[in-house]
Write a protein that holds these residues in place. Structure first.
Motif, PDB file in Angstrom:
ATOM      1  N   VAL A   1      40.052  78.048 -30.239  1.00  0.00           N
ATOM      2  CA  VAL A   1      39.037  78.588 -31.347  1.00  0.00           C
ATOM      3  C   VAL A   1      39.316  77.854 -32.741  1.00  0.00           C
ATOM      4  O   VAL A   1      40.387  77.113 -33.011  1.00  0.00           O
ATOM      5  N   ASN A   2      38.180  77.981 -33.444  1.00  0.00           N
ATOM      6  CA  ASN A   2      38.468  77.234 -34.704  1.00  0.00           C
ATOM      7  C   ASN A   2      39.189  78.073 -35.825  1.00  0.00           C
ATOM      8  O   ASN A   2      39.324  79.182 -35.721  1.00  0.00           O
ATOM      9  N   ILE A   3      39.018  77.407 -37.125  1.00  0.00           N
ATOM     10  CA  ILE A   3      39.814  77.864 -38.277  1.00  0.00           C
ATOM     11  C   ILE A   3      39.055  79.263 -38.658  1.00  0.00           C
ATOM     12  O   ILE A   3      39.610  80.656 -38.791  1.00  0.00           O
ATOM     13  N   ASP A   4      37.841  79.288 -38.913  1.00  0.00           N
ATOM     14  CA  ASP A   4      37.084  80.553 -39.147  1.00  0.00           C
ATOM     15  C   ASP A   4      37.308  81.784 -38.183  1.00  0.00           C
ATOM     16  O   ASP A   4      37.317  83.093 -38.593  1.00  0.00           O
ATOM     17  N   ILE A   5      37.126  81.424 -36.857  1.00  0.00           N
ATOM     18  CA  ILE A   5      37.221  82.242 -35.882  1.00  0.00           C
ATOM     19  C   ILE A   5      38.668  83.063 -35.864  1.00  0.00           C
ATOM     20  O   ILE A   5      38.838  84.310 -35.812  1.00  0.00           O
ATOM     21  N   ALA A   6      39.638  81.955 -35.944  1.00  0.00           N
ATOM     22  CA  ALA A   6      41.200  82.358 -35.969  1.00  0.00           C
ATOM     23  C   ALA A   6      41.234  83.417 -37.088  1.00  0.00           C
ATOM     24  O   ALA A   6      42.090  84.478 -37.109  1.00  0.00           O
ATOM     25  N   MET A   7      40.733  83.112 -38.209  1.00  0.00           N
ATOM     26  CA  MET A   7      41.156  84.123 -39.501  1.00  0.00           C
ATOM     27  C   MET A   7      40.416  85.228 -39.407  1.00  0.00           C
ATOM     28  O   MET A   7      40.937  86.260 -39.754  1.00  0.00           O
ATOM     29  N   LYS A   8      39.230  85.231 -38.757  1.00  0.00           N
ATOM     30  CA  LYS A   8      38.388  86.625 -38.719  1.00  0.00           C
ATOM     31  C   LYS A   8      39.469  87.526 -37.647  1.00  0.00           C
ATOM     32  O   LYS A   8      39.387  88.654 -37.746  1.00  0.00           O
ATOM     33  N   ASP A   9      39.916  86.833 -36.633  1.00  0.00           N
ATOM     34  CA  ASP A   9      40.521  87.538 -35.593  1.00  0.00           C
ATOM     35  C   ASP A   9      41.885  88.055 -36.303  1.00  0.00           C
ATOM     36  O   ASP A   9      42.083  89.249 -36.020  1.00  0.00           O
TER      37      ASP A   9
END
Length: 123
Positions: A2-10
């Motif tokens: 996953v990319n940074i945006d998805i990781a942070m949302k997770d």
């Protein structure tokens, strides 16, 4: 992966999450921030935690300790600050900071989830 945006949302889906930041260890600058409150400036927290991680790395070197920092936990009266250095070859020199509301979070589950997020992150 996953990319940074998805990781942070997770990371923000972890029970009690107040904010998350991806931080560059060399500069102390946040490469990404999500969440935060009026009382929690994640950019300031990231810069402060950078000094803490640097100090621990220096101490490990002086002691001749092998291995790496898995995570660092700071317990405050109302918050947990969970710091997780990235271990992938593309994430070297970066770390995640997850700030949790102590009353609404499960620390063991948060550590487990942040470990998963870090393992799935592709930079």
């Amino acid at each position: 992966m996953v990319n940074i945006d998805i990781a942070m949302k997770d990371a923000m889906t972890v029970n009690g999450a107040l904010g998350v930041a991806l931080v560059d260890l060399a500069s102390g600058m946040s490469l990404g921030v999500l969440g935060g409150t009026d009382d929690l400036d994640l950019a300031v927290a990231a810069a402060g935690h950078t000094e803490l991680v640097r100090a621990k790395l220096r101490t490990m070197e002086m002691l001749g300790l092998e291995g790496a920092i898995e995570d660092v936990l700071i317990t405050l009266t109302k918050q947990y600050h969970l710091i997780r250095p990235l271990t992938s070859h593309t994430g070297g020199g970066l770390f995640l900071v997850l700030v949790l509301d102590r009353a609404r979070s499960n620390l063991a589950m948060a550590r487990h989830r942040l470990k998963q997020i870090e393992a799935d992150l592709d930079l």
